[in-house]
Write a protein that holds these residues in place. Structure first.
Motif, PDB file in Angstrom:
ATOM      1  N   GLY A 153      30.143 -37.106   2.468  1.00  0.00           N
ATOM      2  CA  GLY A 153      29.735 -38.578   3.021  1.00  0.00           C
ATOM      3  C   GLY A 153      28.405 -38.592   3.650  1.00  0.00           C
ATOM      4  N   THR A 154      28.058 -39.666   4.318  1.00  0.00           N
ATOM      5  CA  THR A 154      26.572 -39.780   4.823  1.00  0.00           C
ATOM      6  C   THR A 154      26.805 -40.597   6.256  1.00  0.00           C
ATOM      7  OG1 THR A 154      25.763 -40.310   2.568  1.00  0.00           O
ATOM      8  CG2 THR A 154      24.338 -40.879   4.416  1.00  0.00           C
ATOM      9  N   ARG A 155      25.855 -40.199   6.996  1.00  0.00           N
ATOM     10  CA  ARG A 155      25.698 -40.746   8.406  1.00  0.00           C
ATOM     11  C   ARG A 155      24.601 -41.338   8.431  1.00  0.00           C
ATOM     12  NH1 ARG A 155      27.411 -39.247  13.917  1.00  0.00           N
ATOM     13  NH2 ARG A 155      25.879 -39.783  15.414  1.00  0.00           N
ATOM     14  N   TRP A 156      24.708 -42.584   8.893  1.00  0.00           N
ATOM     15  CA  TRP A 156      23.406 -43.628   9.070  1.00  0.00           C
ATOM     16  C   TRP A 156      23.398 -44.009  10.591  1.00  0.00           C
ATOM     17  CZ3 TRP A 156      22.333 -48.191  11.236  1.00  0.00           C
ATOM     18  CH2 TRP A 156      21.058 -49.011  10.520  1.00  0.00           C
ATOM     19  N   GLU A 157      22.169 -43.999  11.272  1.00  0.00           N
ATOM     20  CA  GLU A 157      22.098 -44.334  12.606  1.00  0.00           C
ATOM     21  C   GLU A 157      20.622 -44.962  13.006  1.00  0.00           C
ATOM     22  OE1 GLU A 157      24.462 -42.351  16.068  1.00  0.00           O
ATOM     23  OE2 GLU A 157      22.318 -41.572  16.406  1.00  0.00           O
ATOM     24  N   SER A 158      20.858 -45.982  13.840  1.00  0.00           N
ATOM     25  CA  SER A 158      19.484 -46.611  14.279  1.00  0.00           C
ATOM     26  C   SER A 158      19.718 -47.332  15.606  1.00  0.00           C
ATOM     27  CB  SER A 158      19.039 -47.482  13.135  1.00  0.00           C
ATOM     28  OG  SER A 158      17.912 -48.135  13.649  1.00  0.00           O
ATOM     29  N   ASP A 159      18.685 -47.313  16.154  1.00  0.00           N
ATOM     30  CA  ASP A 159      18.483 -48.243  17.583  1.00  0.00           C
ATOM     31  C   ASP A 159      17.998 -49.437  17.443  1.00  0.00           C
ATOM     32  OD1 ASP A 159      15.938 -47.702  17.065  1.00  0.00           O
ATOM     33  OD2 ASP A 159      15.774 -46.490  19.232  1.00  0.00           O
ATOM     34  N   GLY A 160      17.599 -49.761  15.976  1.00  0.00           N
ATOM     35  CA  GLY A 160      17.400 -51.257  15.857  1.00  0.00           C
ATOM     36  C   GLY A 160      15.822 -51.142  16.174  1.00  0.00           C
ATOM     37  N   GLU A 161      15.232 -50.157  16.440  1.00  0.00           N
ATOM     38  CA  GLU A 161      13.589 -50.516  16.947  1.00  0.00           C
ATOM     39  C   GLU A 161      12.821 -50.027  15.860  1.00  0.00           C
ATOM     40  OE1 GLU A 161      12.531 -51.845  19.615  1.00  0.00           O
ATOM     41  OE2 GLU A 161      14.601 -52.449  20.313  1.00  0.00           O
ATOM     42  N   GLY A 162      12.578 -48.781  15.673  1.00  0.00           N
ATOM     43  CA  GLY A 162      11.340 -48.306  14.622  1.00  0.00           C
ATOM     44  C   GLY A 162      11.756 -47.689  13.711  1.00  0.00           C
TER      45      GLY A 162
END
Length: 637
Positions: A153-162
């Motif tokens: 599987g894959t993990r994707w993560e972001s704070d929506g900034e850069g």
């Protein structure tokens, strides 16, 4: 397997676009949960579809496809989980990373040029980035996914900034989970409400109640002894009646759905269930109410039907799908190929939506026509409630004039207890009659007692009695029905079935000779009020009547426009005299005896004023008319 974390930077223009999505575009924060549930539903649809043709997916199993919502008060997280098709690493970059693809400069330019937030939101939706609405309420989003048939599987993560990170992960179940880490309580809004069961239920009920897959959430219930016990509740009904074959739905189910939809306590008068397939697929479930709402003719009344996209609620009162004159129609349209974020402005310009609207209108008018043919009593009740609104369509909707004329019903002189359709009127027309005769007025009594009716009533001609304000407009604009022109008996010359040609000509010639001197004098004397005075063939008992030219505005319509503040030039009409009436004969005799008698001009004014009152008109100077009438009565006594 490489499980290292890879960090990808957003481009500068993409960061601008993402900030626009988070802070400016979506006006309703609840939308984020709608978007995530819709994405999960799509994933379940894809797994079910692919499993039909790909035998390698049978091990995944499709017996319990569902969406799960998990709220963690302590961690301030809300997770939307599905056991659908899932995504590979490449899918994530391709789909979730759409916003980071090249070509966003053109989209940014369109958004900058858009005049309002709704249009900008629609443009965002076209690029498939509703997922990013989660950043309206979250300062971080974590996505875990494994595609059916894949080992990892894959993990994707972001704070929506850069930037966002991607990492391969073992031991993930097939499907996708999206966890929104809510912004801290000291931010501009305290978003903890999105973790409450009541708020989540409210959003699911409004936007996702008819999603075909169960939406489940762990809850706590009190046992009989008062202790809390864990439970799993299904939050949505999944009962999208419009998506089921009509044969599988009972009328009781339709009635219950209508009452929930409209807040009406009566059953609908008619149910219309339709499905369209082809280049643009949709289902529609429409209802004609039994009773008009109190605000049917209020400017503030809302119109249109509910719009769904693949069972996801988009908007109430979608005006693009239903014209104003059908504003009483309630129901649902579920389109398969629209963006979830499409705006009202875009809908109004969409060619496919215009096509849907045309088909819906034809379906509604066809249903009314069928009701008229098969159930006259039910049609009569429906027309009594909504006929006035339907007649507005004869002004607004020229494409459906013929269909509307087929369902028009009106009072007539044929039967004081019943209305008649135009088709029924035509079937009763006298031999040689070409026109459909009508007369407008404020009340039936005013129309029936109008001097214009006399000759037609004497000769047995049927006349439509039109008393709705809208009748003044549509009857004047509609040229004909079934090849028969519509003719107001208060306008132009009414050509009735006269005696033999020789007799008619001799009689007419004698009348013209008898009144050859009086008519020009009356035209001059009353020139302030009328354009002409002539002899009438439409009067049998009244002394005079006032008629307009074929294209003149009626007095009632004049009053309507003036009441709305519109300035209109005065319209002079024609005064017609009954040459056989004692008053007119006496006036002619008196004029021939002494044309200079000043009393004759006053009598002429009284005749004109009386004719004006007889048709329900307003006197230009009521006080003067009353004085002249009293003087003439005193003199006569």
């Amino acid at each position: 397997m490489d499980s290292s974390v890879e960090t990808l930077e957003f481009q500068a223009e993409t960061r601008q676009l993402l900030r626009l999505v988070i802070h400016s575009i979506y006006s309703n924060k609840d939308i984020f949960l709608r978007e995530l549930i819709s994405n999960a539903s799509d994933a379940l649809d894809k797994l079910r579809l692919e499993s039909l043709t790909d035998s390698s997916l049978t091990e995944v199993g499709t017996a319990d496809l569902h969406i799960a919502l998990e709220a963690d008060q302590d961690a301030r997280t809300l997770t939307v989980r599905d056991n659908g098709i899932g995504m590979s690493r490449d899918d994530l970059v391709d789909l979730i990373g759409t916003i980071a693809k090249s070509g966003t400069a053109g989209l940014m330019e369109k958004i900058k040029q858009s005049k309002d937030a709704a249009t900008a939101e629609s443009l965002i939706g076209q690029f498939g980035v509703g997922f990013y609405s989660a950043f309206m309420v979250g300062d971080k989003v974590t996505l875990l996914t494994r595609r059916a048939g894949a080992d990892t599987g894959t993990r994707w993560e972001s704070d929506g900034e850069g930037a966002y990170t991607i990492q391969s992960v073992d031991d993930l179940p097939v499907g996708t989970s999206v966890t929104v880490h809510l912004k801290s309580a000291d931010s501009e809004d305290d978003l903890a409400d999105y973790l409450s069961e009541s708020k989540i239920r409210q959003i699911v009920k409004r936007y996702s109640d008819f999603i075909r897959w169960p939406i489940r959430m762990a809850t706590e219930r009190s046992d009989t002894d008062g202790t809390a016990a864990p439970a799993v509740d299904t939050l949505n009904s999944m009962k999208a009646l419009w998506a089921r074959p009509r044969a599988e739905v009972t009328q009781e189910e339709y009635n219950e759905f209508y009452k929930q939809l409209s807040q009406d306590w009566l059953d609908p008068a008619e149910t219309i269930h339709m499905r369209a397939e082809g280049t643009f697929e949709y289902e529609a479930l429409l209802f004609l109410p039994s009773q008009a709402p109190f605000d049917l003719f209020s400017q503030e009344t809302k119109r249109g039907v509910q719009l769904y996209v693949k069972r996801v609620f988009i908007m109430d009162d979608c005006e693009a799908l239903m014209p104003n004159y059908l504003r009483f129609v309630k129901g649902v349209v579920d389109a398969h190929d629209l963006s979830l974020n499409i705006s009202r402005e875009i809908l109004q310009q969409d060619r496919q939506i215009s096509g849907v609207r045309r088909r819906l209108v034809k379906k509604v008018l066809g249903a009314i026509k069928t009701m008229q043919a098969n159930d006259g009593e039910r049609y009569t009740k429906l027309w009594a409630q909504f006929g006035r609104a339907l007649k507005e369509g004869l002004i607004e909707d020229t494409d459906n004039t013929e269909a509307l004329l087929e369902v028009v019903s009106a009072a007539s002189t044929n039967d004081p207890e019943k209305t008649t359709t135009l088709r029924e009127y035509v079937e009763r027309m006298k031999d040689g009659q070409e026109a459909i005769y009508y007369l407008t007025g404020e009340t039936r009594a005013t129309v029936e007692n109008s001097p214009h009716m006399e000759a037609l009533a004497a000769k047995g001609y049927e006349v439509l009695i039109l008393t709705d304000p809208v009748d003044e407009v549509w009857a004047d604009r509609v040229p004909a029905f079934d090849g028969h022109p519509l003719q107001s008996i208060a306008k132009g010359q009414v050509d009735l079935d006269e005696p033999a040609e020789g007799e008619r000509s001799a009689e007419q010639a004698q009348r013209e000779e008898d009144y050859a001197a009086l008519l020009p004098w009356l035209t001059t004397t009353l020139s302030e009020h009328v354009k002409q005075v002539r002899l009438s063939s439409r009067l049998t008992t009244s002394a005079a009547c006032i008629v307009g030219d074929a294209h003149d505005m009626t007095p009632t319509l004049e009053k309507m426009y003036r009441a709305m503040g519109q300035q209109l030039p005065p319209v002079k009409r024609t005064l017609e005299l009954n040459p056989a009436h004692p008053l007119i004969i006496a006036l002619r005799t008196a004029y021939e005896a002494n044309a200079d008698d000043p009393a004759l001009a006053e009598i002429a004014e009284v005749i004109y004023g009386s004719a004006l009152l007889a048709e329900g008109g307003d006197l230009p100077d009521p006080a003067r008319f009353t004085r002249l009438l009293n003087d003439r009565l005193t003199h006569a006594l």
